[in-house]
Design an enzyme around this catalytic site. Structure first.
Site, mmCIF file in Angstrom:
data_model
loop_
_atom_site.group_PDB
_atom_site.id
_atom_site.type_symbol
_atom_site.label_atom_id
_atom_site.label_comp_id
_atom_site.label_asym_id
_atom_site.label_seq_id
_atom_site.Cartn_x
_atom_site.Cartn_y
_atom_site.Cartn_z
ATOM 1 C CG ASP A 10 -1.825 1.209 1.262
ATOM 2 O OD1 ASP A 10 -2.769 1.246 0.452
ATOM 3 O OD2 ASP A 10 -1.573 2.132 2.070
ATOM 4 C CD GLU A 12 -2.522 1.492 -3.566
ATOM 5 O OE1 GLU A 12 -3.452 2.281 -3.835
ATOM 6 O OE2 GLU A 12 -1.518 1.828 -2.913
#
EC number: 2.4.1.329
Length: 523
Positions: free
Chosen positions: A223, A264
């Site tokens: 992330d 991501e």
């Protein structure tokens, strides 16, 4: 896992996606749901969002530590998922940790004497000599630096904190922050950017990968990794070669722990970051797919969607795709940007955004250093509502997802055809747009949902996609006119064919296996 095997190691099974408390209050509730006969053979993967760990903001994405949140999950829950044959995907929030983390709390307690003094990014030290001092004590970078900063919120990305000696310090804070003074005492909430130049940060990363592997992780979603590398003179978003250097270093650690990395990143199609990731043997999070499916169904045309499918095949891109997710429906990703052609023309994207807003969605934007909007970012809505709350459209969208190459990820609320929760978004206030698509379901909601044809039809298709050997074989797009979509998989004598009419929103699935032919019709 070999260094060349990251894409090849991505599991080719259907992945459920939910918070640990999305179903009946805790992870055990999801386990009970998955143990029901309706879910037999449906899912081979489960992406559990990071509130499974100890956190305090952003529903899990402000990590305090990576221990299991005992209010929501237990080692017994993870063991039960393993017994069901379900592999796990977890987040590692690379760019930041919570103000409440032991590392930042140590910094607040001990100040310059903290062992974690360089664990986070001291804003003024970073920009020393590269700007002017503001009246409140923070450095304002010179215009040539400000122009390169990529902002997730209005204003500079800093949090002002007070050290034990009474001095105020400024720390890099790309995402959320809040400061309160109660009875003369300051309290802080925030997601504090990590200093990737610190050896302690890399020790922390290594320990976290090892812990996630012990939990049973197969995939780790990185992330906010594109914000991690920071250097004076560069943008703070996916600057190169520094970002690649960090990613390669993380890859080495992940391979030692048998983990597949899924970076991501939201970026305009025209930047071709997805191509670079794939060429370096990383799976790609397919943020293009949701908007392309909406476009295909709304326009009754396969043109734009097939262009992307063709690219997936031609460039051998391994993807994880989705319809809805815990975040919004991406739109910035579809743009061409200054460097190239987008997957959709800008006017088409703007028209799609307008339709989604008319259907009840909310918009999230990006900002410049002066606080002005520079781009739309995503539309927050359930995918069911984004399609006009039509069972036929959601059923068709799911069928397309399950037949497009890639690992299909299924948001729990989409599975149950959940509509926009406008009241939840309103209750959450100015930054509550994401709550529109995060409604928790009780056991009674699950029971009621499993009586609805739209839910049972999706599960029927999901079971086929998860279990049929056809999807481990060769894929082809069967030529049709632009109002139809025929996607075909074949592995030996096993064949699966989707034949969809985008104009009528009706389709059939034909499955041939062991000499038997099954035709599933949906209209």
């Amino acid at each position: 896992m070999t260094h060349a095997g990251m894409k090849a190691s991505l599991p080719n099974r259907v992945m459920l996606n939910a918070y640990p408390d999305s179903i009946d209050g805790d992870l055990a509730g999801t386990v009970r749901m998955l143990q029901r006969p309706e879910f037999t053979d449906a899912f081979g993967l489960f992406y559990v969002l990071p509130s499974i760990f100890n956190s305090d903001l952003d529903r899990g994405f402000s990590i305090i530590d990576y221990d299991l949140n005992s209010d929501l999950a237990s080692a017994e829950d993870l063991a039960a998922l393993d017994e069901l044959g379900i592999m796990l995907k977890f987040d590692m929030v690379l760019n930041h940790l919570s103000v409440g983390s032991p590392q930042f709390q140590d910094l607040l307690k001990h100040g310059d004497d903290s062992a974690f003094r360089d664990f986070f990014i001291d804003w003024n030290e970073f920009w020393e000599g590269e700007g002017e001092l503001h009246a409140d004590g923070h450095v304002v970078p010179s215009p040539e630096h400000l122009d390169r900063l990529f902002m997730r919120k209005p204003g500079l990305p800093i949090l002002q904190v007070r050290f034990p000696d009474g001095s105020d310090r400024f720390y890099w804070n790309t995402f959320y922050q809040r400061v309160e003074t109660i009875d003369g005492e300051r309290s802080y909430l925030g997601q504090m950017d990590l200093n990737a130049e610190s050896p302690r940060v890399w020790t922390f990363y290594r320990e976290t990968f090892e812990k996630l592997a012990r939990y049973g992780a197969k995939i780790v979603r990185l992330d906010a990794f594109a914000y991690l590398h920071k250097a004076v003179g560069d943008t703070n978003f996916f600057n190169t070669p520094g970002t690649w250097d960090h990613l390669d270093r993380l890859r080495t650690i992940s391979e030692e722990n048998g983990l597949v990395l899924l970076p991501e990143i939201h970026g305009e199609y025209g930047t071709k970051i997805h191509e670079e990731l794939s060429d370096r043997d990383y799976p790609v999070y397919d943020f293009f797919f949701p908007g392309l499916v909406i476009d295909a169904i709304d326009s009754a045309s396969n043109t734009h969607l097939l262009r992307w499918i063709d690219e997936i095949i031609e460039r051998d891109i391994a993807t994880v795709n989705m319809l809805g997710c815990h975040d919004g429906i991406p739109v910035i990703d579809l743009k061409g940007g200054p460097t190239g052609q987008g997957l959709l023309p800008d006017a088409t994207i703007e028209a799609m955004i307008s339709r989604l807003l008319e259907r009840g969605g909310r918009v999230k934007n990006l900002y410049g250093a002066d606080g002005t909007k520079v781009s739309y970012y995503q539309v927050n809505a359930t995918f069911f509502s984004a399609l006009g709350e039509s069972d036929a459209r959601l059923r068709l969208a799911r069928a397309i997802q399950l037949f497009v190459p890639g690992t299909p990820q299924v948001w729990y609320l989409d599975l149950f055809a959940g509509a926009n929760d406008v009241e939840a978004a309103d209750r959450a206030g100015a930054d509550g747009h994401k709550e529109i698509n995060r409604t928790n379901l009780s056991a009674a909601d699950v029971e009621a949902g499993l009586a609805r044809p739209i839910v049972l039809d999706q599960l029927e298709m999901i079971r086929l996609r998860n279990a049929s050997p056809a999807f481990d074989g060769r894929f082809e797009v069967v030529p049709t006119d632009d109002t139809r979509l025929q996607l075909r998989w074949q592995n030996g004598s096993t064949v699966a064919l989707l034949d969809a009419d985008l104009a009528t929103e009706r389709f059939t699935i034909t499955h041939e296996h062991d000499g038997h032919t099954e035709i599933l019709g949906y209209d």
